[in-house]
Design a protein around this motif. Structure first.
Motif, PDB file in Angstrom:
ATOM      1  N   GLU A 194       0.664  -1.080   0.103  1.00  0.00           N
ATOM      2  CA  GLU A 194      -0.022  -0.034   0.058  1.00  0.00           C
ATOM      3  C   GLU A 194       0.944   1.413   0.011  1.00  0.00           C
ATOM      4  OE1 GLU A 194      -2.452  -0.291   3.563  1.00  0.00           O
ATOM      5  OE2 GLU A 194      -3.688  -1.806   2.531  1.00  0.00           O
ATOM      6  N   SER A 208       0.130   5.815  -0.213  1.00  0.00           N
ATOM      7  CA  SER A 208      -0.824   6.760  -0.158  1.00  0.00           C
ATOM      8  C   SER A 208      -0.374   8.135  -0.480  1.00  0.00           C
ATOM      9  CB  SER A 208      -1.695   6.867   1.254  1.00  0.00           C
ATOM     10  OG  SER A 208      -2.383   5.825   1.642  1.00  0.00           O
ATOM     11  N   LYS A 246      -5.272   6.552  -2.241  1.00  0.00           N
ATOM     12  CA  LYS A 246      -4.494   5.311  -1.576  1.00  0.00           C
ATOM     13  C   LYS A 246      -4.481   4.270  -2.627  1.00  0.00           C
ATOM     14  CE  LYS A 246      -5.313   1.423   1.533  1.00  0.00           C
ATOM     15  NZ  LYS A 246      -6.020   0.918   2.670  1.00  0.00           N
ATOM     16  N   THR A 250      -3.280   0.225  -3.656  1.00  0.00           N
ATOM     17  CA  THR A 250      -2.832  -1.177  -3.182  1.00  0.00           C
ATOM     18  C   THR A 250      -2.580  -1.991  -4.266  1.00  0.00           C
ATOM     19  OG1 THR A 250      -4.370  -0.733  -1.272  1.00  0.00           O
ATOM     20  CG2 THR A 250      -3.623  -3.255  -1.939  1.00  0.00           C
ATOM     21  N   GLU A 309      -5.344  -1.442  -7.359  1.00  0.00           N
ATOM     22  CA  GLU A 309      -6.762  -0.903  -6.592  1.00  0.00           C
ATOM     23  C   GLU A 309      -6.421   0.713  -6.207  1.00  0.00           C
ATOM     24  OE1 GLU A 309      -7.469  -3.753  -3.550  1.00  0.00           O
ATOM     25  OE2 GLU A 309      -7.955  -5.176  -4.783  1.00  0.00           O
ATOM     26  N   GLU A 349      -8.169   3.976  -4.525  1.00  0.00           N
ATOM     27  CA  GLU A 349      -9.267   4.516  -3.966  1.00  0.00           C
ATOM     28  C   GLU A 349      -9.183   5.974  -3.679  1.00  0.00           C
ATOM     29  OE1 GLU A 349      -9.502   2.828   0.250  1.00  0.00           O
ATOM     30  OE2 GLU A 349      -9.038   0.762  -0.587  1.00  0.00           O
ATOM     31  N   ASN A 350     -10.022   6.784  -4.011  1.00  0.00           N
ATOM     32  CA  ASN A 350     -10.090   8.250  -4.451  1.00  0.00           C
ATOM     33  C   ASN A 350     -10.489   8.925  -2.958  1.00  0.00           C
ATOM     34  OD1 ASN A 350      -9.746  11.000  -4.793  1.00  0.00           O
ATOM     35  ND2 ASN A 350     -11.202  10.790  -6.617  1.00  0.00           N
ATOM     36  N   GLY A 351      -9.603   9.241  -2.030  1.00  0.00           N
ATOM     37  CA  GLY A 351     -10.140   9.708  -0.818  1.00  0.00           C
ATOM     38  C   GLY A 351     -10.033  11.177  -0.835  1.00  0.00           C
ATOM     39  N   ILE A 358     -12.495   8.743 -11.531  1.00  0.00           N
ATOM     40  CA  ILE A 358     -12.760   8.296 -10.179  1.00  0.00           C
ATOM     41  C   ILE A 358     -13.288   9.260  -9.567  1.00  0.00           C
ATOM     42  CG2 ILE A 358     -12.245   6.787  -8.270  1.00  0.00           C
ATOM     43  CD1 ILE A 358      -9.621   5.884  -9.934  1.00  0.00           C
ATOM     44  N   ALA A 408     -14.965   7.224  -4.494  1.00  0.00           N
ATOM     45  CA  ALA A 408     -15.178   6.108  -5.246  1.00  0.00           C
ATOM     46  C   ALA A 408     -13.513   5.165  -5.517  1.00  0.00           C
ATOM     47  CB  ALA A 408     -15.625   6.016  -6.557  1.00  0.00           C
ATOM     48  N   SER A 409     -13.840   3.953  -6.012  1.00  0.00           N
ATOM     49  CA  SER A 409     -12.544   3.338  -6.198  1.00  0.00           C
ATOM     50  C   SER A 409     -12.626   2.581  -7.700  1.00  0.00           C
ATOM     51  CB  SER A 409     -12.456   2.326  -5.159  1.00  0.00           C
ATOM     52  OG  SER A 409     -13.397   1.368  -5.190  1.00  0.00           O
ATOM     53  N   ARG A 460     -10.183  -0.347 -10.397  1.00  0.00           N
ATOM     54  CA  ARG A 460      -9.216  -1.530 -10.234  1.00  0.00           C
ATOM     55  C   ARG A 460      -8.778  -1.866 -11.721  1.00  0.00           C
ATOM     56  NH1 ARG A 460      -9.696  -7.263 -10.632  1.00  0.00           N
ATOM     57  NH2 ARG A 460      -8.481  -8.376  -9.059  1.00  0.00           N
TER      58      ARG A 460
END
Length: 549
Positions: A160, A162, A168, A170, A187, A189-191, A299, A303-304, A306
């Motif tokens: 991982e 960030s 983030k 992975t 993978e 992840e749009n934080g 994204i 949302a995320s 892959r």
């Protein structure tokens, strides 16, 4: 041109073909020392940009760089039933691959290492965009040792990373039982509070050095390759990459890219019907990259997404390759005679299934080829047998006409006509068989199935030269005997050259794979038996005809 000269011409032509195919050694630059820290120097690729060219979207030195590595770099070790892999936590690169079922070409007590310290060779991946994790970004692993447990079909490694903005990534690398396939997944992840637009890239980076244990007397291809449905299989040499030549299709929704060396391949295999863009780059320190860019799409915040591009890194097992991806079996390069070599290999596999030994399969294949060409060989040996019977008369013609070549040739043609001898009869069948011989050479040389395959007694590897030189010596003796069985050329110079040819071929075969020498030796034995029988029959017919007179 008389028959002896034509035969001599054919033999020399065949020799030149073998020398051209087998002794041409690719000129490569001297090895360049590679610093271990250069593994991450490659610029992040750019969609739709010229090879090696920076752009505003992805400059060579990103305006907002990914986090720099701090402290010692860690490595994650993964063990399965087929390989031992090592993953660098800086970038999540696979930078070490050891195959447990393949032995080193120079030291058979050691396993073969494809990615390792001897060569800079790694599979890399990341995201394109300022500040996004790429193959120079430190990742965090959830352990340092992973192994495929009894009863498990796969083992998964997660790393991982960030960004300060909350993105983030992975990386998930999945290793499978009884397989050389590694699933590489990113993978995302749009934080963050804004939509994220990015592309993922996957690449294989390698130095330009030949693999260790590459045959000394024979050229093998080491370099990149691209496959698409439109253009099929295309090699992309390191020289082409350095010059920025882009002769391959850049954008497609199918195909794959690979780094190839003798017997082994590392290929990235994006899913079919997925848009992709291929690229190549020359990097500093004699490094070359070939890769594929896959769009991820916008994204939304929270949302995320892959994206997955499997890596096949392993031996060029043709049955397995054809099931891994369309056209992947084409990395086994039989050269310009593939149309003949591919069926020969298929037959060789069938015989191996029957006999259980590749050496016996080669012998059975030799017998089959001999039977197929039996009519041509019989015609050739009949012509040679008749020529042998009239050789004393040809010698008298040479003494009779001396330096008058025109009269001597006219007298020889009259003799051929009287005795019903076709001067080309002994040569044309040989010409027809030459492509088969060369194709079989490449089958025996390029097929990893024969790598370290034992025969019997002292021959423990049919893909390597005979360690005791017994087979090449036997083959040389058989060629000398066969030469004695052929008609002696009237020209003393030609006669001496014909006697030297077995020695020339014998020296060549000391460096050839023992599987090829086994084929040639068995072929010579069968040829001598056939020639002896045909000569005996013709001499008997001649004696019977003389008795009737």
């Amino acid at each position: 041109m008389d028959t002896q000269r034509l035969i001599l011409f054919v033999v020399f032509s065949f020799s030149l073909l073998l020398l051209w195919e087998a002794w041409q050694k690719e000129t490569r630059p001297p090895p360049v020392a590679i610093d271990a820290t250069t593994q991450g120097i490659a610029a992040v690729p750019t969609p739709s940009a010229p090879t090696g060219a920076p752009s505003a979207k992805s400059p060579a030195a990103p305006a907002v760089a990914a986090p720099a590595a701090s402290g010692p770099r860690e490595h994650v070790r993964v063990s399965t039933d087929t390989m031992v892999a090592q993953i660098d936590t800086q970038g999540g690169d696979i930078d070490y691959l050891e195959f447990l079922q393949q032995k080193d070409a120079r030291e058979e007590t050691k396993n073969f290492v494809l990615f390792g310290p001897e060569h800079h060779y790694a599979a890399q991946s990341g995201l394109i965009g300022a500040g996004l994790p790429n193959h120079r970004t430190p990742f965090r692993a959830q352990g340092t040792e992973f192994s495929l447990a009894q009863g498990q079909d796969k083992v998964e490694v997660r790393l991982e990373a960030s960004t300060p903005q909350g993105v983030k990534v992975t990386k998930v690398l999945t290793f499978h039982r009884a397989s050389y396939r590694i699933d590489v997944v990113q993978e995302i992840e749009n934080g963050s509070s804004a939509p994220l637009a990015t592309d993922a890239y996957f690449q294989v980076t390698r130095d330009g050095k030949s693999p260790g244990g590459d045959p000394y007397m024979t050229q093998t291809y080491t370099g990149a390759a691209v496959y698409t449905e439109r253009d099929k299989f295309q090699k992309v040499t390191f020289d082409d990459i350095a010059k920025g030549k882009i002769a391959y299709q850049k954008a497609a929704d199918n195909g794959w890219i690979a780094m190839i060396q003798h017997y082994f391949v590392a290929a990235l295999l994006p899913p079919e019907k997925t848009p992709r863009e291929f690229y190549t780059r020359k990097l500093d320190g004699d490094l070359y990259s070939i890769g594929v860019i896959v769009p991820v799409g916008p994204i939304a915040p929270g949302a995320s997404a892959r994206v997955e591009v499997p890596l096949y890194a392993g031996p060029q097992d043709q049955d397995h390759l054809s099931s891994v991806a369309p056209g992947l079996q084409l990395v086994v390069d039989y050269g310009w005679l593939t149309v003949i070599a591919a069926p020969l290999f298929w037959v060789l596999k069938v015989f191996h299934g029957w006999a259980g030994n590749w050496g016996l399969a080669i012998i059975l294949l030799t017998v089959m080829i001999k039977l197929i060409f039996f009519p041509l060989s019989a015609a050739s040996y009949r012509s040679m047998a008749k020529m042998k019977l009239v050789t004393p008369r040809l010698m008298k013609l040479r003494e009779q006409y001396g330096e008058d070549k025109a009269k001597m040739n006219q007298a020889m043609m009259e003799l051929y006509k009287t005795e019903k001898i076709n001067p080309l009869g002994g040569c044309l069948p040989i010409l027809v068989q030459i492509p088969v011989f060369i194709a079989l050479y490449w089958v025996l040389f390029e097929s990893v199935e024969l790598r370290h395959a034992p025969f019997y007694l002292w021959i423990r590897d049919l893909s390597a030269p005979d360690p005791w030189y017994v087979l090449p010596t036997l083959m040389m003796i058989s060629m000398i005997i066969q030469t004695k069985m052929n008609p002696t050329p009237p020209d003393p110079v030609q006669a001496k050259v014909m006697m030297i040819m077995p020695l020339v071929f014998g020296v060549m075969f000391y460096f050839f794979p023992s599987g090829l020498v086994l084929y040639w030796f068995v072929n010579n034995i069968l040829s001598m038996a056939q020639q002896w029988q045909i000569t005996r029959m013709i001499e008997g017919d001649k004696t019977a005809a003389g008795a009737k007179r």
